[in-house]
Write an enzyme that holds these catalytic residues in place. Structure first.
Site, short mmCIF file in Angstrom:
data_model
loop_
_atom_site.label_atom_id
_atom_site.label_comp_id
_atom_site.label_asym_id
_atom_site.label_seq_id
_atom_site.Cartn_x
_atom_site.Cartn_y
_atom_site.Cartn_z
CB VAL A 33 -0.95 0.00 1.22
CG1 VAL A 33 -1.80 1.26 1.25
CG2 VAL A 33 -1.84 -1.23 1.20
N PRO A 53 10.92 0.04 8.93
CG PRO A 53 10.39 -1.14 10.86
CD PRO A 53 9.79 -0.28 9.81
CG ASP A 114 -7.54 -0.20 4.65
OD1 ASP A 114 -8.26 0.20 3.71
OD2 ASP A 114 -6.76 -1.14 4.58
#
Ligand SMILES: C[S@@+](CC[C@H](N)C(=O)[O-])C[C@H]1O[C@@H](n2cnc3c(N)ncnc32)[C@H](O)[C@@H]1O
Length: 518
Positions: A33, A53, A114
């Site tokens: 995404v 990360p 989302d």
């Protein structure tokens, strides 16, 4: 009499084209995404910093090609300094909320993937062709439907719409330079409006430098644009009414008039769509899909893969029980599009050369003068079992793999060779004939207790593995049902990662008379 004005419909979003060029967008997250957000941001010339990360392959590529800055750690509050916009794309909802709250305190616009209630703005489903951007919003009610609507709108646009805009942009700039007086702005606008409103878009797209000089001349001489005869390889021009009409023109070569970036001949790329997860597309496949003018897709390409495509998608028309006619339909459309000089992607499930008729398609298009490029995809035959925890080879257990089709030419069942204990058998297109296929194996001395699995919809969000043995699997599938597409895997490697007892048994390969492989 009082004037009447439109009533606002309300409940929509304010749709604007945000000028983010050279401003900093911070993207929190390193997955698919985030990668799609990064793509949108780069498309708008923003400076992109990703904090995560780890990076998915697409973001690794963007980092290594210096398209983005990467902070390889988790988000810290000071990341918001000198940031003009923040996009979060992480699975930790609490952290996403915290970041969004911080942004609001600092009055930085934020989008949290989302989590609609946290978003200051949403991303829209967009189509891009040069400077033309078409965006569809369903105000977050039906994003998937938005993609479909966008695809339909994009496919209805005349060919060359983006180029037409570029050419009009060039002409507009030249006219302003030639006649900069503010008091003439209305004349400039009216003159250009006649071109924009009445000339066919395909014709505008083909304007070249000479044509633009001719049009500029007409403007300066105060001639109507309708009176201008442009020499092009199109049969339409403008009548005095401003509507397209046939015209006699000075013949010129295609080279002279066509867009220099457009190939004389179209280009075909055979692309493997992999097993169904868009994250498992190759970087090259992704690039080809993004650059295509049209994608000719197999019927069973999963929706998430189709969703990343911006251009028109053509799926073979249905000819019940006549697969070869569907194939011919795709060939026909492919040739039509190639003749128009378009970039055509022929998108095939899995790998084009594994029961995908890829070789046949190459031969067909080659015969018609096009040499297709091939972009391999993850094949369900090897990667399907792998995604479901079944290694098709395993040292000391399986040192060979045999891939068969359960539906050969004319629908014939496969010819199964005699049982080999160290071989994993993978059979595609065979779950519907599971019972008959198991009988065939038994005829070849495959033992009744041999582990057999049905791998369904590997790589899709609803992937499933149904396990049994040669004698039980058909009954189990009858009970639990089947979701296509699926394949059969038979062999001792089937349960090697999922059953501790079996692992113990196979730790000593001699118990099975197996030899080890390096
Ligand atoms: C016509 S073959 C195409 C195979 C494809 N070219 C490939 O490399 O995966 C179609 C068969 O592949 C298998 N298949 C394709 N996608 C699958 C998936 N995601 N999971 C399990 N099996 C799949 C099924 O056996 C299906 O009937």
């Amino acid at each position: 009499m009082a004037e009447s004005f439109r009533d606002p419909q309300r409940g929509g979003s304010l749709i604007v084209a945000w000028q983010i060029k050279a401003k900093t967008i911070l993207i929190v997250g390193g997955g698919a995404v985030a990668a799609s957000r990064v793509f949108n941001a780069l498309d708008a010339d923003a400076c992109v910093t990703v904090v995560a990360p780890e990076l998915c392959p697409e973001l690794q590529y963007r980092f290594s090609s210096a398209q983005i800055t990467w902070k390889d750690r988790k988000f810290v509050d000071s990341d918001l300094e000198k940031t003009d916009m923040v996009l979060t794309a992480i699975s930790d909802v609490q952290e996403s909320r915290r970041i969004a709250d911080l942004c609001k305190q600092h009055r930085i616009p934020v989008n949290a993937a989302d989590i609609n209630d946290l978003c200051d703005f949403w991303f829209m489903s967009t189509h891009r062709d040069h400077s033309v951007q078409v965006a569809v919003s369903t105000n977050s009610k039906a994003p998937r439907l938005a993609n479909r609507i966008r695809r339909q709108i994009a496919s209805a646009l005349p060919r060359g719409t983006g180029l037409a805009v570029e050419q009009i942009g060039r002409l507009r700039k030249r006219i302003r330079e030639a006649d900069p007086k503010p008091e003439n702005s209305k004349r400039r606008m009216t003159w250009l409006t006649q071109l924009c409103d009445y000339w066919p878009i395909e014709q505008l797209a083909k304007l070249d430098a000479d044509n633009i000089d001719t049009l500029l001349d007409a403007y300066v001489q105060n001639h109507d644009p309708q009176s201008v005869k442009i020499a092009q390889d199109t049969t339409t021009s403008l009548s005095s009414s401003g509507m397209p009409s046939p015209v006699m023109q000075t013949p010129t070569t295609d080279d002279h008039l066509s867009d220099p970036t457009e190939n004389k001949k179209g280009r075909l790329v055979l692309v493997g769509a992999g097993v169904g997860d868009p994250e498992l597309l190759t970087v090259r496949a992704h690039k080809e899909l993004k650059q295509a003018d049209i994608v000719l897709a197999d019927k069973l390409i999963p929706e998430p893969v189709l969703d990343i495509i911006d251009c028109e998608i053509y799926t073979a028309r249905k000819f019940p029980g006549a697969a070869s006619e569907a194939q011919e339909d795709l060939y026909r459309r492919g040739l039509e599009e190639l003749a128009k000089g378009r970039r055509v992607v022929r998108l095939k499930q899995g790998d084009p050369f594994v029961y995908g008729r890829g070789g046949e398609e190459i031969l067909f298009f080659r015969k018609h003068g096009y040499e297709p490029d091939v972009v391999p995809g993850l094949t369900s035959a090897i990667n399907g079992p792998g995604l479901c925890g079944i290694p098709v080879t395993h040292r000391g257990v399986a040192d060979q793999v045999l891939v068969l089709s359960g539906a050969n030419r004319n629908g014939d069942l496969p010819v199964v060779p005699p049982f080999v204990a160290t071989r994993t058998l993978v059979i595609l297109m065979a779950v519907k004939r599971l019972e008959r296929v198991m009988e065939l194996l038994r005829e070849q001395e495959f033992p009744d207790d041999l582990p057999v699995a049905i791998v369904e919809r590997a790589g899709c969000t609803d992937q499933r593995t149904v396990r049994g043995t040669l004698s039980t699997i058909a009954g189990i599938v009858e009970r639990v049902g089947h979701n296509a597409p699926g394949l059969i895997v038979a062999g001792h490697a089937v349960n090697i990662l999922s059953d501790a007892a079996i692992q113990d048994r196979y730790l000593d390969p001699s118990t099975l008379g197996l030899h080890s492989t390096e």
